[in-house]
Every structure is written in structure tokens, then in C-alpha cells.
Write a protein that holds these residues in place. Structure first.
Motif, short mmCIF file in Angstrom:
data_model
loop_
_atom_site.label_atom_id
_atom_site.label_comp_id
_atom_site.label_asym_id
_atom_site.label_seq_id
_atom_site.Cartn_x
_atom_site.Cartn_y
_atom_site.Cartn_z
N LYS A 160 6.20 11.65 0.00
CA LYS A 160 5.50 12.23 -1.14
C LYS A 160 4.02 11.85 -1.19
N GLY A 161 3.50 11.17 -0.19
CA GLY A 161 2.13 10.67 -0.22
C GLY A 161 1.10 11.74 -0.55
N PRO A 162 0.10 11.39 -1.33
CA PRO A 162 -0.88 12.41 -1.71
C PRO A 162 -1.75 12.88 -0.55
N THR A 163 -2.10 12.01 0.37
CA THR A 163 -2.91 12.41 1.51
C THR A 163 -2.29 11.89 2.80
N LEU A 164 -2.77 12.43 3.90
CA LEU A 164 -2.27 11.99 5.21
C LEU A 164 -2.68 10.55 5.49
N HIS A 165 -3.84 10.13 4.99
CA HIS A 165 -4.30 8.75 5.18
C HIS A 165 -3.35 7.76 4.51
N ARG A 196 -0.20 8.20 4.04
CA ARG A 196 1.03 8.17 4.83
C ARG A 196 0.89 7.29 6.06
N VAL A 197 -0.27 7.34 6.70
CA VAL A 197 -0.50 6.51 7.89
C VAL A 197 -0.49 5.03 7.51
N ILE A 198 -1.17 4.69 6.43
CA ILE A 198 -1.19 3.29 5.98
C ILE A 198 0.22 2.83 5.60
N THR A 199 0.98 3.71 4.97
CA THR A 199 2.35 3.35 4.58
C THR A 199 3.23 3.15 5.80
N LEU A 200 3.05 3.96 6.83
CA LEU A 200 3.82 3.75 8.06
C LEU A 200 3.49 2.42 8.71
N ASP A 201 2.22 2.03 8.66
CA ASP A 201 1.83 0.73 9.19
C ASP A 201 2.46 -0.40 8.38
N ALA A 202 2.43 -0.27 7.06
CA ALA A 202 3.06 -1.28 6.21
C ALA A 202 4.57 -1.32 6.43
N PHE A 238 -3.30 7.27 15.17
CA PHE A 238 -3.41 8.12 13.98
C PHE A 238 -4.80 8.04 13.37
N ALA A 239 -5.36 6.83 13.30
CA ALA A 239 -6.68 6.67 12.70
C ALA A 239 -7.74 7.39 13.52
N LYS A 240 -7.64 7.31 14.83
CA LYS A 240 -8.61 8.01 15.67
C LYS A 240 -8.45 9.51 15.54
N PHE A 241 -7.22 9.98 15.44
CA PHE A 241 -6.99 11.41 15.26
C PHE A 241 -7.54 11.89 13.91
N LEU A 242 -7.34 11.12 12.86
CA LEU A 242 -7.84 11.51 11.56
C LEU A 242 -9.36 11.48 11.50
#
Length: 99
Positions: A29-34, A36-42, A81-85
């Protein structure tokens, strides 16, 4: 009889599992893709913590290599993911361009 330390570790595993459920909700349900990436890392870091607690309960060191592998894969995935974003590509092939 289960020792006091084992009871505390089992409670911590339950808390980690509940926090991982919250992270799964944030990934979906994340508001942005960023976010979601941080949540996957966590999620990866929390998974490593949970596996270390399971290793303590089972009194084994065999899970340590799995924990290290999850950490490396999580780091590489987060950097990719960070480089892609940031740029839209992951691997740059511009070594011949000197501009």
C-alpha cells in the motif's frame, strides 16, 4: 523448563513477526515507490534479526551464513533499486562517451 532468556527471545520473535506484517502492508500500500524500496530494505534487516534470534533459540551457528547471504542480497537489491530510481538505468554503458 524453558529459561528466562528463551522466553524473552520468543517474545522478540513475535514482535519481529508483527513488525514484518506491518512492512508487508507498507510494501503493498506504500504511497510512493521510494517508500516501498526503503520498506523492502527494512524487511531484509528485520528478517536477519529474526533469523539470528531463531539461531539463538536453536543454539546453532549454521544460520549465520544464511543471515550474511540475506544481508548481501538485500544490500545489492537496495543499491540497484536506488540507482534505477535515480537515473532510470542500473548498468551504465557510457564509458566511450567523453561528454
Amino acid at each position: 523448563m524453558i529459561g528466562f532468556l528463551n522466553i524473552i527471545v520468543i517474545i522478540c520473535i513475535i514482535v519481529f513477526a508483527l513488525s514484518m506484517l506491518g512492512m508487508v502492508y507498507r510494501v503493498i500500500k506504500g504511497p510512493t515507490l521510494h517508500d516501498r524500496v526503503i520498506t523492502l530494505d527494512a524487511f531484509g534487516v528485520t528478517l536477519m534479526g529474526m533469523m539470528s534470534l531463531v539461531s539463538i533459540v536453536l543454539d546453532t551457528t549454521y544460520l549465520l551464513s544464511v543471515i550474511m547471504l540475506i544481508g548481501m542480497i538485500g544490500f545489492i537489491g537496495t543499491v540497484g533499486f536506488a540507482k534505477f530510481l535515480e537515473k532510470g538505468v542500473i548498468i551504465e554503458n557510457d564509458r566511450d562517451n567523453n561528454s
